[in-house]
Write an enzyme that holds these catalytic residues in place. Structure first.
Site, short mmCIF file in Angstrom:
data_model
loop_
_atom_site.label_atom_id
_atom_site.label_comp_id
_atom_site.label_asym_id
_atom_site.label_seq_id
_atom_site.Cartn_x
_atom_site.Cartn_y
_atom_site.Cartn_z
N GLY A 207 3.04 25.85 -51.60
CA GLY A 207 1.87 26.70 -51.27
C GLY A 207 2.58 27.80 -50.28
O GLY A 207 3.73 27.78 -50.10
N ALA B 88 7.69 15.14 -53.32
CA ALA B 88 6.63 14.82 -54.19
C ALA B 88 5.19 15.12 -53.35
O ALA B 88 5.19 14.60 -52.43
CB ALA B 88 6.56 13.94 -55.30
N ARG C 78 11.54 29.23 -41.65
CA ARG C 78 10.28 28.70 -42.34
C ARG C 78 9.30 28.42 -41.30
O ARG C 78 9.70 28.70 -40.19
CB ARG C 78 10.55 27.05 -42.55
CG ARG C 78 11.52 27.03 -43.96
CD ARG C 78 12.18 25.53 -43.74
NE ARG C 78 12.86 25.20 -42.69
CZ ARG C 78 13.44 24.19 -42.16
NH1 ARG C 78 13.09 23.08 -42.80
NH2 ARG C 78 14.32 24.06 -40.88
N LEU D 262 12.77 17.37 -51.68
CA LEU D 262 12.56 16.84 -52.81
C LEU D 262 11.25 15.65 -52.40
O LEU D 262 11.04 14.61 -52.81
CB LEU D 262 13.72 15.76 -53.18
CG LEU D 262 14.88 16.38 -53.82
CD1 LEU D 262 15.96 15.33 -53.93
CD2 LEU D 262 14.26 16.98 -55.25
N CYS E 76 5.23 32.42 -49.16
CA CYS E 76 6.35 32.74 -49.60
C CYS E 76 6.84 32.44 -51.07
O CYS E 76 7.18 33.11 -52.05
CB CYS E 76 7.46 32.31 -48.62
SG CYS E 76 7.74 33.29 -47.32
C1 UDX Z 1 9.83 28.99 -47.17
C2 UDX Z 1 11.39 28.97 -47.07
O1 UDX Z 1 12.01 27.79 -46.86
C3 UDX Z 1 12.13 29.78 -46.22
O2 UDX Z 1 13.40 29.85 -46.10
C4 UDX Z 1 11.66 31.24 -46.58
O3 UDX Z 1 12.07 32.14 -45.55
C5 UDX Z 1 9.99 31.43 -46.47
O4 UDX Z 1 9.79 30.56 -47.45
P1 UDX Z 1 7.91 28.45 -45.80
O5 UDX Z 1 6.97 28.92 -46.84
O6 UDX Z 1 7.45 28.66 -44.36
O7 UDX Z 1 9.48 28.57 -45.86
O8 UDX Z 1 7.60 26.68 -45.87
P2 UDX Z 1 8.56 25.49 -46.42
O9 UDX Z 1 8.92 24.51 -45.80
O10 UDX Z 1 9.52 26.11 -47.27
O11 UDX Z 1 7.44 24.91 -47.55
C6 UDX Z 1 6.95 25.74 -48.52
C7 UDX Z 1 5.79 24.93 -49.30
O12 UDX Z 1 6.69 23.79 -50.14
C8 UDX Z 1 4.99 24.13 -48.84
O13 UDX Z 1 3.67 24.29 -48.98
C9 UDX Z 1 5.34 22.66 -48.39
O14 UDX Z 1 4.31 21.77 -48.33
C10 UDX Z 1 6.09 22.70 -49.77
N1 UDX Z 1 6.97 21.67 -50.17
C11 UDX Z 1 8.19 21.83 -49.39
C12 UDX Z 1 6.79 20.54 -50.83
O15 UDX Z 1 5.84 20.42 -51.63
N2 UDX Z 1 7.91 19.66 -51.19
C13 UDX Z 1 8.91 19.91 -50.45
O16 UDX Z 1 9.89 18.77 -50.29
C14 UDX Z 1 9.14 20.60 -49.41
#
Ligand code: UDX
Length: 434
Positions: A258, A253, A155, A251, A261
């Site tokens: 975004g 909200a 991540r 989990l 990935c």
């Molecule tokens: C993700 C995957 O977690 C990782 O395993 C993969 O290799 C690449 O994509 P990343 O995009 O760096 O990683 O960020 P991540 O922490 O997963 O968050 C992604 C998005 O989801 C962010 O916009 C974050 O704000 C959102 N998110 C995450 C939520 O809205 N709620 C959550 O509970 C977790």
């Protein structure tokens, strides 16, 4: 072992530095000469906690170096990783032209009798490994190599610890010789290695990212029901998350997912499923819910301010998540653009993302950037929190309230404590919580 990584972006550079850290000798290759020059000068092209020290330490120890020459990399390595971008195309499918070009370039420099494991680390559609294999064979019929799929799960923002201590390492391989070399290479990490066939490894990456996106959309859909019923989505998430089969992670909200990935990978998985004749409709709903989160948030702001034209609005956060400078596909950036399009006067602040947001021209011309969260709040009729940087929770909210015109607070990531904020005199709106 001697390793080479083609592509020095997020995945390539962090992998290279971490592989060097555990004792391998690593050559990072990139065709962007500016990037290679920066790295030669000890400058890191991306912000990622802990990466700079890691790169500098391993360069100094002689275990990590940078070049623009694929031949140099392939000649001097047993394992060649491909970590180049796989950007989305207009129809949601993945653009594989960089992967194909690198496969041809590898074919062009593989010498007779030089066995190499070619590893695909980029996120690619199932069956890409077969195509990489066929391409190298077509351009170099006598080359000795195996193609392995080794998806990366790091991540952004915690890429270094994620890479040093992953939950698992997935190796998709049809060759025992290649599998043995991969296992030897990953031995120092001391984490479970799951060996699969190539197609399964490729699918694991898309299935994992889509599942995590599904978890986020699930809790966002629940947050709407919480809002309609007066329940608190944070408590609901805690309650369901304590079931170990579900887990509390992912989990949270908020404004939705975004980044570079999740949006891309969900789209690609939908495109892959359609291409294979088994459309994955559940994922279309995941996307629909995700896109709706920002609409709901903006509606709440309008319910409070009525008309947005000429309203002074402060936005805290521009990056797609905290602890990164990455502003690509950031919901926060979409938010500021939509507010400005409606005529609002927006001032934004982000601890790390402002420079890249300006460089990539992602911000509307009339948007003002502040030097601090407090400066952004100056005179604002509403304050919106779009990215959950810890720095925002540590603000002196008495000073923030005093600086604002009206203490209206919209917390798009449920970072702040509603009671504390209300006790201080703010009108607090979170996501899915009373
Ligand atoms: C993700 C995957 O977690 C990782 O395993 C993969 O290799 C690449 O994509 P990343 O995009 O760096 O990683 O960020 P991540 O922490 O997963 O968050 C992604 C998005 O989801 C962010 O916009 C974050 O704000 C959102 N998110 C995450 C939520 O809205 N709620 C959550 O509970 C977790």
């Amino acid at each position: 072992m001697d390793l080479c990584i083609i592509g020095s972006g997020y995945v390539g550079l962090v992998s290279g530095a971490c592989f060097a850290e555990v004792g391998h000798t690593v050559i990072c290759v990139d065709n962007d000469l500016r990037k290679i020059d920066m790295l030669h000068r000890g400058q890191i092209p991306i912000y990622e906690p802990g990466l700079e020290e890691l790169v500098l330490r391993n360069v100094a120890a002689g275990r990590l170096r940078f070049t623009h020459s694929i031949e140099d990399g392939v000649d001097n390595s047993q394992i060649v990783f491909i970590a180049v971008p796989t950007p989305p195309q207009a129809d949601g499918s993945v653009d594989l032209t960089y992967i194909e070009r690198v496969a041809r370039e590898i074919a062009g420099v593989l010498k007779p009798g030089q066995y190499r494991v070619v590893v695909d680390k980029s996120t690619v559609p199932v069956k890409t490994g077969e195509k990489v294999d066929a391409t190298i064979r077509r351009y170099n019929p006598t080359a000795e190599f195996d193609v392995v799929s080794n998806p990366e799960f790091l991540r952004e923002g915690c890429a270094v610890p994620d890479l040093m201590k992953p939950d698992r390492i997935v190796v998709g391989s049809a060759s025992q010789r290649a599998t043995d070399l991969m296992k030897r290479m990953y031995e120092p990490f001391q984490v479970p290695i799951l060996v699969t066939d190539v197609s399964s490894a490729e699918l694991i990456k898309h299935a994992a990212n889509s599942f995590l996106s599904l978890k986020i959309s699930y809790i966002n859909a629940v947050s709407a029901i919480c809002e309609a019923s007066g329940a608190d989505v944070e408590m609901v998430a805690d309650g369901i998350g304590m079931d170990r089969r579900i887990g509390r992670n992912f989990l949270n909200a908020g404004l939705g997912y975004g980044g570079s990935c999740f949006p891309k990978d969900v789209k690609a998985f939908i495109a892959i499923s359609e291409e294979l004749g088994v459309p994955f409709r559940l994922l279309q709903e995941v996307e629909r819910i995700n896109a709706g989160q920002l609409d709901v948030f903006i509606k709440k702001i309008k319910d409070a301010l009525w008309v947005l034209r000429d309203k002074r609005i402060a936005v805290w956060g521009l990056t797609f998540k905290p602890d990164t400078d990455d502003v690509r596909n950031s919901v926060a950036i979409e938010l500021v653009n939509r507010l400005v399009a409606e005529g609002a006067q927006v001032t934004a602040y982000d601890p790390k993302g402002m420079e890249k947001a300006v460089e990539y021209k992602l911000l509307p011309a009339s948007l003002k950037l502040a030097h601090s969260p407090l400066e952004a709040a100056e005179g604002a009729e509403a304050l919106l929190l779009a990215t959950e940087w810890k720095e925002f929770a540590r603000q002196d909210f008495a000073a923030v309230k005093a600086a604002m015109h009206t203490p209206l607070l919209f917390d798009g990531r449920n970072l702040l404590n509603p009671k504390t904020m209300r006790d201080m005199g703010f009108t607090y709106h979170g996501v899915g919580r009373p």
